[in-house]
Design an enzyme around this catalytic site. Structure first.
Site: not given
Length: 465
Positions: A189, A355
Site C-alpha cells: 500500500d 479500494e
C-alpha cells in the site's frame, strides 16, 4: 491514559535484556538492510547458508556453484516482530527462523510466533565490525555455529562462544539483479509523494497474519532508487489511543506548513472494525502524533470499511479526502485538514471499484484511480477514470496495471502516483506479491514509470521485475 508498550518498545526491552548479559562488550549494534552475506569470524571463508532448509556454515568461494552462492545470500530486512531488530530472507522468499533451537529456512506463516522466531536483535560481536544475533523472543540465546550447523544456544561468557556467535556482514555472493523491490522487506500500500524536491514513500508494514501491522515507517530518496530508512513514524501501540493494530495504507500531505498523515487502524480486542484517523508532524519523517485523539471517521459511519485514505490538493488550494473499500467516497476537507462537513460527503463508486482511491491532475484533466478485486488475488489490479473536477463525474477508461505471470508478478495494485518536480515525468509506486514466494500478506513495493498517450489517456503500465 498510560502509554502502552508497542512492538518498538518491546524490542527495546528485548535489547535491554540482551545488554544485561554478563559481557561488557554486548552493546546494541545496527545492521545495514539489503542483500548481504554473513561470514564466520573464527572460520573465515565459511558463510551462513541454507541447505535442505537447514542453516549451516559452509565454505563459499568465487569458484563455488551459483546455487551455493545464492544459498549464502540473504536480504536483511526490518525485523518481522520489531523494526528495531532484523530478519533474514533468502532468495526463495523464505526466512531464517529458530524452531526447537535449530535454525531453519521456512516460509513466513505471518503468525506472531513465526515473526518472533524469525527476528534477531543485533549486538556487538567478538571483533570490531562484527555482530552477534540474539533471538528476539529468547534473548538469552544467540545464533551460533556448532559443528558447522546453526543453532540458537544459551549465551556463554567465553571467548569460544563469542567467536562462534559472531559474523561479519559482507557484500552478497549473489548481488541483486532486479529493480524491485525498491525497499527491502515486506511492505504494501505505498503512498509516494515529493516534498521540496525529495521523494518520500510511506507503506504499510507487511507480513502480518490478518494484516495486523502496528506501525508505519517512512523512506526517502532523491532518485527513486536509493532509499533512506527513517524508521518508525507512528506506532499504534503507544501513539494512538483508539487503535492497536491494522496500521494500513498511510497517506501524507503537506499543508499549512505541517504534514498530515491519514491512516486506518483497528483494535486488538478482536473487533474487526476499522477507523480512519489523522496524525500531524512538523517533519515528513515524523514523529507524528494523533491530531484528534479519536478517529476522523468512525467505522460504520458510511457503508464499506473506513480505510485507504488519500488526499488530493487542487490548484486552488482546496484539499479533498478520498477513502473506501467497496464504496468510494470523497469530501472537501476544512482548512484545518482534520475535519469536514458530513453533508458534503459524496459517493463516487465506479464499476469494478474495490479500494485504494488515488487522484492526480494533468493538463486540466482529473484522473481517479483505484484497485479492483482482492489484494489476496493474483488478479488484483489498477483501473482508472477521468473527469472534469475532483468530484467527477467520472468516465471509466479501463485497467492500466495488472499481473505479469511470465515474470512471476502477481497482484500488482494499491498504487500511488508522483510527478517529478520538473517536466512531465511521472512514476507509479505499487505493491505485488513478493517474488517469488509471496501472497496477499507477504507483499513488496516497487516503482515504475507512468506515461500518458497523446490523447491524455494513461498508457498500460508495464510491471518490471
Amino acid at each position: 491514559m498510560p502509554r502502552r508498550t508497542g512492538p518498538l518498545g518491546l524490542a527495546l526491552l528485548v535489547i535491554a535484556s540482551t545488554l544485561a548479559l554478563p559481557v561488557s562488550s554486548a552493546a546494541a549494534a545496527t545492521v545495514p538492510t539489503g542483500a548481504r552475506s554473513l561470514e564466520s569470524v573464527n572460520f573465515p571463508g565459511r558463510f551462513v547458508r541454507h541447505l535442505d532448509h537447514l542453516g549451516r556454515l559452509d565454505p563459499v568461494t568465487s569458484g563455488s556453484t551459483a546455487q551455493a552462492k545464492q544459498d549464502a545470500t540473504f536480504t536483511v530486512v526490518n525485523g518481522l516482530a520489531s523494526p528495531a531488530c532484523y530478519s533474514f530472507q533468502a532468495a526463495n522468499g523464505q526466512f531464517l527462523r529458530h524452531r526447537d533451537y535449530r535454525v531453519h529456512l521456512e516460509a513466513n506463516a505471518g503468525t506472531a510466533q513465526f515473526r518472533a522466531d524469525a527476528t534477531f536483535c543485533a549486538v556487538a560481536g567478538s571483533v570490531t565490525g562484527s555482530v552477534s544475533l540474539a533471538s528476539f523472543n529468547l534473548p538469552d540465546r544467540r545464533l551460533r555455529h556448532r559443528d558447522y550447523e546453526l543453532w540458537l544456544d544459551p549465551y556463554q561468557d567465553t571467548a569460544q562462544f563469542r567467536a562462534d556467535s559472531s559474523f561479519r556482514l559482507t557484500a552478497p555472493w549473489t548481488p541483486k539483479t532486479t529493480k524491485g523491490p525498491v525497499i527491502p522487506g515486506l511492505f504494501a500500500d505505498p503512498h509516494i509523494t515529493n516534498f521540496n524536491g525529495r521523494y518520500y514513500l510511506y507503506p504499510t508494514t507487511d507480513g502480518y497474519a490478518g494484516w495486523a501491522s502496528p506501525y508505519y515507517k517512512a523512506f526517502s530518496s532523491t532518485d527513486l532508487v536509493n532509499w533512506t530508512d527513517h524508521g518508525v513514524i507512528l506506532d499504534h501501540g503507544p501513539d494512538v489511543s483508539w487503535a492497536d493494530n491494522s496500521a494500513w495504507a498511510p497517506a501524507v500531505v503537506a499543508k499549512n506548513g505541517r504534514y498530515y498523515l491519514y491512516f486506518s487502524g483497528g483494535a486488538a480486542s478482536g473487533d474487526t472494525a476499522k477507523h480512519l484517523g489523522v496524525a500531524v508532524s512538523d517533519s515528513p519523517t515524523g514523529p507524528f502524533r494523533d491530531a484528534l485523539g479519536r478517529p476522523l471517521i468512525r467505522a460504520g459511519t458510511y457503508s464499506g470499511q473506513a480505510i485507504d485514505p488519500m488526499v488530493f490538493t487542487d490548484d486552488d488550494g482546496r484539499s479533498y479526502l478520498y477513502w473506501g473499500n467497496g464504496t468510494a467516497y470523497v469530501v472537501p476537507l476544512n482548512a484545518d485538514m482534520t475535519s469536514f462537513d458530513p453533508a458534503k460527503v459524496r459517493d463516487i463508486t465506479p464499476t469494478g471499484y474495490r479500494e485504494a482511491s488515488f487522484v492526480v491532475k494533468r493538463n486540466g484533466t482529473y484522473y481517479f484511480m483505484w484497485s479492483e478485486n482482492d489484494t489476496r488475488d493474483e488478479d488484483y489490479r489498477v483501473a482508472y477514470a477521468t473527469g472534469p473536477s475532483p468530484l467527477g463525474p467520472w468516465t471509466k477508461r479501463g485497467v492500466v496495471l495488472q499481473k505479469r505471470l511470465d515474470l512471476g508478478i502477481k497482484g500488482p495494485g494499491h498504487h500511488s502516483v508522483v510527478k517529478a518536480p520538473t517536466g512531465d515525468t511521472w512514476h507509479v509506486a505499487y505493491h505485488r506479491f513478493a517474488v517469488p514466494a509471496g501472497n496477499g500478506t507477504n507483499r513488496e513495493v516497487t516503482v515504475d514509470r507512468l506515461t500518458f498517450n497523446a490523447d491524455g489517456t494513461i498508457a498500460p503500465i508495464v510491471p518490471t521485475p
